[in-house]
Design an enzyme around this catalytic site. Sequence first.
Site, PDB file in Angstrom:
ATOM      1  CD  GLU A 122     -32.950 -69.782  49.891  1.00 57.45           C
ATOM      2  OE1 GLU A 122     -33.685 -70.237  50.784  1.00 57.45           O
ATOM      3  OE2 GLU A 122     -33.128 -68.655  49.375  1.00 57.45           O
ATOM      4  CD  GLU A 137     -34.985 -68.197  45.522  1.00 59.74           C
ATOM      5  OE1 GLU A 137     -35.592 -67.665  46.478  1.00 59.74           O
ATOM      6  OE2 GLU A 137     -34.714 -69.406  45.460  1.00 59.74           O
TER       7      GLU A 137
HETATM    8  O1  AHR Z   1     -38.938 -68.039  46.241  1.00 61.70           O
HETATM    9  C1  AHR Z   1     -39.470 -68.591  47.395  1.00 61.70           C
HETATM   10  C2  AHR Z   1     -38.421 -69.296  48.262  1.00 61.70           C
HETATM   11  O2  AHR Z   1     -37.513 -68.356  48.747  1.00 61.70           O
HETATM   12  C3  AHR Z   1     -37.549 -70.312  47.587  1.00 61.70           C
HETATM   13  O3  AHR Z   1     -38.140 -71.560  47.546  1.00 61.70           O
HETATM   14  C4  AHR Z   1     -36.342 -70.341  48.443  1.00 61.70           C
HETATM   15  O4  AHR Z   1     -35.187 -70.675  47.729  1.00 61.70           O
HETATM   16  C5  AHR Z   1     -36.282 -68.964  49.057  1.00 61.70           C
HETATM   17  O5  AHR Z   1     -36.115 -69.010  50.417  1.00 61.70           O
END
Ligand code: AHR
Length: 498
Positions: A173, A292
């Site tokens: 990210e 994610e």
């Molecule tokens: O999964 C939790 C968080 O969500 C991770 O650390 C990040 O990559 C995202 O914003």
Amino acid sequence: MKKATLTLDRSYRVGKIDRRIYGSFIEHIGRAVYGGIYDPGHPLADDQGFRKDVIALTKELMVPIVRYPGGNFVSGYNWEDGIGPKELRPKRTELAWFAIENNQVGVDEFCEWARRANTEVMMAVNLGTRGADAARNLVEYCNFPSGTYWSDLRIQNGYRDPHNVKLWNLGNEMDGPWQIGHKTAEEYGRAACETAKVMRWVDPSIELVACGSSNSGMPTCYDWEATVLDHTYDFVDYISMHQYYGNRDNDTPNFLANTVDMDHFIKNIESVCDYVKAKKRSKKTMYISFDEWNVWYHADEANAKAEKWQEGPSFNEDIYNFEDALLAGGMLITLIRNADRVKVACQAQLVNVIAPVMTENGGRIWKQTIYYPYLHASVYGRGTALEMLVDCPKYDTKDYTDVPVLDAVAVENEDGEHVTVFVMNKSPEAVETECDLRDYPGCRLEEMLEMTCPDLKAVNTADCERVAPHPSSAARIEDGRLSVKLEGYSWNVIRVRR
Ligand code: AHR
């Protein structure tokens, strides 16, 4: 009663499903590692301190790959802190989540945990505070057989065989201002390209994922991917996607309609990838690692009150209800429907932190509501994805128009003997559904699993499992036609023997 028709045609092949779309994620955050996979004082801890009950559920879920060690955590992580004798490992301030990291679990332990859990590791490198040098050393430590500084150190630390980590994230990210070492797309694109080069020079067999946008709402979304891929197209194999949804307004129809957004997001990212491909006159297709995805919002309030600088604090412990399980099922259907481009996906995360599995420190373990769609998709969703034409009533919500009440996809299973249909009914009413199965002459119904609940907000706890699937007799096949009553607000798995 509402009516719907599903059309299943063997020639509507989306493509072979990469088993890695049923991946998961373990970050050094909250109790995911400490108290989750690792709890040396637990009665069920193995010789390395790993909870055997967590490993057992990871195996039951048939998790093919687990992303590690972050997430935001990785952007401040010195991987060398987590190797060697445990008593010599430093405690550090962890600036992604304002915790104390004691480094009792590191790269070696996690790779060992993965072996014990029958899963693979997807490793992220730190492109926040570090760069190409630390990344290439980590590849050497993990994958180089022997005879060099880092590979011999791994052997000295007790791991003669290389960990052979095949899939790597180039940071996490990096478009987000919250990220340690946040970068512009130009800055990140250059850093990712140079890091990719040297990582691959150490081990040419690895695959690499460049960071895409943190979510579809980022102001730089799509421009970010275009610029990053401009720099990295020839050096990486995947671009990442992340997306979480929440029902903050308590608007269930709108919440469940988020699969429409997820599908658009994937299609848009594909378009950006193909634009860069065209611009570069490239023959290579860029694939997606949706590394994610989940529902995430229940813990917002508790997080705001969390005390800083704790080791393994309770943090981001969303307790999922029935409607969350429905959306998780819809998100899995969306991933399968896009299996031609999405080759990796990780439900974030595996245990305690926005997770399907919950534990008590030193105590019990239980399955959250979202555990079940994940289990079904992972176990029954392997093979070839088939697009289904869905003719069903539609509805409008605050954010979406013409939302089909059913999300559906079929999978011709890799055993060659089964076809599995996954259907989520977002409508409060039952839908009488017909599906022509004449492409599978002589097929018969093997089983139907259904998950319904009179209370959308029902949750599971260590004491009581209120939301769980059960076998259903709502489906029948006659003359090559499947007829099924899909209950209002339901997750359904229909397995047909060919
Ligand atoms: O999964 C939790 C968080 O969500 C991770 O650390 C990040 O990559 C995202 O914003």
